[in-house]
Design a protein around this motif. Structure first.
Motif, PDB file in Angstrom:
ATOM      1  N   ASP A  66       2.825   5.861   3.730  1.00 32.44           N
ATOM      2  CA  ASP A  66       1.373   5.437   3.230  1.00 32.44           C
ATOM      3  C   ASP A  66       0.517   6.504   3.751  1.00 32.44           C
ATOM      4  O   ASP A  66      -0.343   6.397   4.631  1.00 32.44           O
ATOM      5  CB  ASP A  66       0.973   4.137   4.067  1.00 32.44           C
ATOM      6  N   MET A 118       0.729  -1.239   0.013  1.00 29.40           N
ATOM      7  CA  MET A 118      -0.067   0.019   0.085  1.00 29.40           C
ATOM      8  C   MET A 118       0.924   1.162  -0.072  1.00 29.40           C
ATOM      9  O   MET A 118       1.727   1.370   0.647  1.00 29.40           O
ATOM     10  CB  MET A 118      -0.789   0.094   1.276  1.00 29.40           C
ATOM     11  N   SER A 119       0.600   2.160  -0.779  1.00 33.47           N
ATOM     12  CA  SER A 119       1.347   3.351  -0.926  1.00 33.47           C
ATOM     13  C   SER A 119       0.382   4.534  -0.883  1.00 33.47           C
ATOM     14  O   SER A 119      -0.646   4.704  -1.164  1.00 33.47           O
ATOM     15  CB  SER A 119       2.345   3.494  -2.274  1.00 33.47           C
ATOM     16  N   TYR A 131      -3.781  -4.051   6.132  1.00 35.39           N
ATOM     17  CA  TYR A 131      -2.610  -3.476   5.486  1.00 35.39           C
ATOM     18  C   TYR A 131      -1.171  -4.372   6.218  1.00 35.39           C
ATOM     19  O   TYR A 131      -0.420  -4.585   5.346  1.00 35.39           O
ATOM     20  CB  TYR A 131      -2.431  -2.206   6.150  1.00 35.39           C
ATOM     21  N   CYS A 156      -5.520   5.153  -1.522  1.00 34.75           N
ATOM     22  CA  CYS A 156      -6.669   4.798  -0.681  1.00 34.75           C
ATOM     23  C   CYS A 156      -7.797   5.595  -0.782  1.00 34.75           C
ATOM     24  O   CYS A 156      -7.924   6.432   0.020  1.00 34.75           O
ATOM     25  CB  CYS A 156      -6.263   4.923   0.859  1.00 34.75           C
TER      26      CYS A 156
END
Length: 522
Positions: A161, A1-2, A223, A6
């Protein structure tokens, strides 16, 4: 996840719409219908919480399953997820206790439940409990708990993130509502949740916080689960592997084999470096090493397997193995006696360690055989070879060639003689009434003879002294005749009765003479 990956989820959009709906209703006069609407919103949030709790439980199960496969890699992430779960449970339960406190105050009953309370329209209890009493200590504690939980979540998320960190700060914010340009004053967080609201509305807002707690627990747990696979190898083929400790097992020993799953990448094949051998991987990425077994004894080989890591660097893995070349040896085991008896079925077990019985060819000289399976043969000597020998020779099909493995000699013996019994005895004293009750004479094998061998008496004579003369009566079968019974009846106590001229026939069809029996009338 970066960061930047999101977007707002449908769940978060739904919660936002509920807030708008709730705010709109608060702007109106609170009617019974609106109070019911607040309760329906609360119930909807509760159903959403149940779904999220199921997801959280599934995530913990997935952590445990992954840890069972790779404990060192997964355990740290699993422990973080369980710490987050503990924090979420604590905060969720604290909010639940606050709800119960308000509800029991408004109903003035310790028996009231969250599903059944009367003061849904009360606008005084929520601010009394959370703002007025104890100088607002309960609101302060709740905000501190929310902030602590939010900090716990963020501490387990990489600073890179940014989208997830921003979402957590927004969803779990306890900041005051900032003033707007139209003259509205700053409104505290606790005032937003508890002042000038019917109790059912405060409950719905508290439920929304509980929902946010469970949702953020799921977000960060997911995550952590996804981060486990960062910088790990990717494979697209799975196949089962059966690895025996040895392909040769001796009788009485145990066959041991390791069973596991191997993963391969059809787009990247390993490179093999084994001194003295040129090995190329096949289409499945498998290399086959073949070493001729030219000499008996232990042999060892070693080398390396090279494979690209996720960063494109070739890594070498040491491999070695030791194996033993054995001279094949036939094991020929008689299952009853160490000889072959003529006219009988003599069982023999033949095996060669490391070779299937289906690959064996076994011959028996001076005898016939039939196969029972699993290396067991029934051998019957040919007529006329008693006193001679039978040679058992074992051949095996090894690598497509018939090879002689070994042999063993067995003596061929004639059938042993049985002994005759009358009233179950060969000699000694027997009651006269017992003698008179006998119907026949029988031939019995000795207790040390393992075969099931039957002889049938074909004739015998019973003799005794009667009136000073030796009298003998004959039977042409194994049955006691009336004359023989009369002879026994006339014998006095202490008299000797001799059973002689006994003949019996066995499986070989020969009539053989047996030893006589001498009995004393008791």
């Amino acid at each position: 996840m970066s960061g930047g990956n999101c977007p707002e989820t449908p769940r978060q959009k739904m919660i936002g719409m509920m807030y708008l709906f709730l705010t709109a209703m608060l702007a109106l006069n609170v009617s019974g219908e609106l109070l019911q609407a607040f309760q329906l919103v609360d119930e909807s949030i509760q159903e959403s919480i149940k779904t999220t709790e199921t997801k959280n439980s599934d995530l913990i199960d997935r952590f445990k399953a992954a840890e069972a496969v790779n404990s060192a890699k997964v355990k740290p992430a699993r422990e973080k997820a369980e710490a987050i779960k503990a924090g979420a449970d604590s905060l969720y339960n604290h909010i639940q206790e606050l709800k119960l406190m308000m509800m029991r105050k408004v109903d003035n009953s310790p028996e009231a439940t969250l599903q059944n309370y009367k003061g849904a329209d009360n606008q005084d209890i929520a601010p009394q409990v959370m703002i007025t009493e104890k100088a607002g200590a309960r609101s302060k504690e709740l905000k501190e708990r929310i902030n602590t939980y939010r900090d716990l979540l963020i501490s387990n998320v990489s600073a890179e993130d940014t989208a997830l960190v921003s979402t957590l700060n927004k969803i779990l914010s306890t900041e005051a509502k900032k003033p707007t340009n139209d003259g509205q004053v700053q409104q505290s967080w606790e005032s937003q949740k508890f002042e000038h609201l019917p109790l059912s509305a405060s409950f719905a807002l508290l439920s929304s916080i509980q929902s946010n707690v469970r949702n953020t627990q799921a977000d960060v747990s997911s995550y952590l689960l996804s981060s486990i696979d960062e910088n790990t190898y990717k494979f697209n083929k799975i196949r089962p592997i059966v690895k025996p400790n040895s392909s040769m097992v001796l009788k009485g020993d145990k066959y041991s084999v390791e069973l596991f799953i191997a993963a391969t990448d059809e787009y990247q094949k390993p490179r093999f470096d084994i001194s003295g051998y040129n090995i190329e991987p096949n289409e499945q990425g498998i290399g086959v090493l073949e070493i001729p077994a030219n000499r008996v004894g232990k042999q060892k080989w070693q080398g390396k397997i090279y494979f690209m890591d996720p960063n494109g660097k070739e890594i070498g893995y040491d491999i070695e193995h030791e194996f033993e070349v054995m001279q094949p040896n036939a094991v020929i085991s008689p299952m009853k006696m160490n000889v072959f008896y003529e006219a009988l079925d003599n069982p023999v077990e033949v095996s060669v360690p490391g070779i299937s019985s289906s690959d064996l060819d076994v011959t028996f000289s001076n005898a016939t055989k039939r196969t029972q399976g699993n290396g067991v043969y029934i051998v019957k000597p040919k007529p006329g070879f008693a006193g001679g020998k039978s040679i058992v020779t074992v051949y095996a099909n090894i690598a497509g060639k018939k090879q002689r493995i070994g042999s063993k000699e067995f003596r061929i013996k004639p059938l042993p003689l049985p002994y005759a019994t009358f009233a179950g005895k060969q000699d000694g004293k027997i009651k006269k009434n017992t003698l008179l009750a006998q119907t026949g004479l029988f031939a019995t094998m000795g207790p040390d003879f393992d075969f099931e061998l039957e002889y049938k008496v074909t004739q015998f004579s019973i003799a005794t002294v009667r009136g000073g003369f030796f009298v003998s009566k004959e039977s042409k079968s194994n049955r006691v005749t009336d004359e023989q019974i009369d002879l026994i009846r006339g014998a006095s106590k202490g008299s000797k009765i001799t059973i002689e001229e006994i003949k019996a026939i066995g499986p070989d069809g020969r009539n053989k003479k047996l030893a006589p029996i001498v009995i004393t009338v008791d």
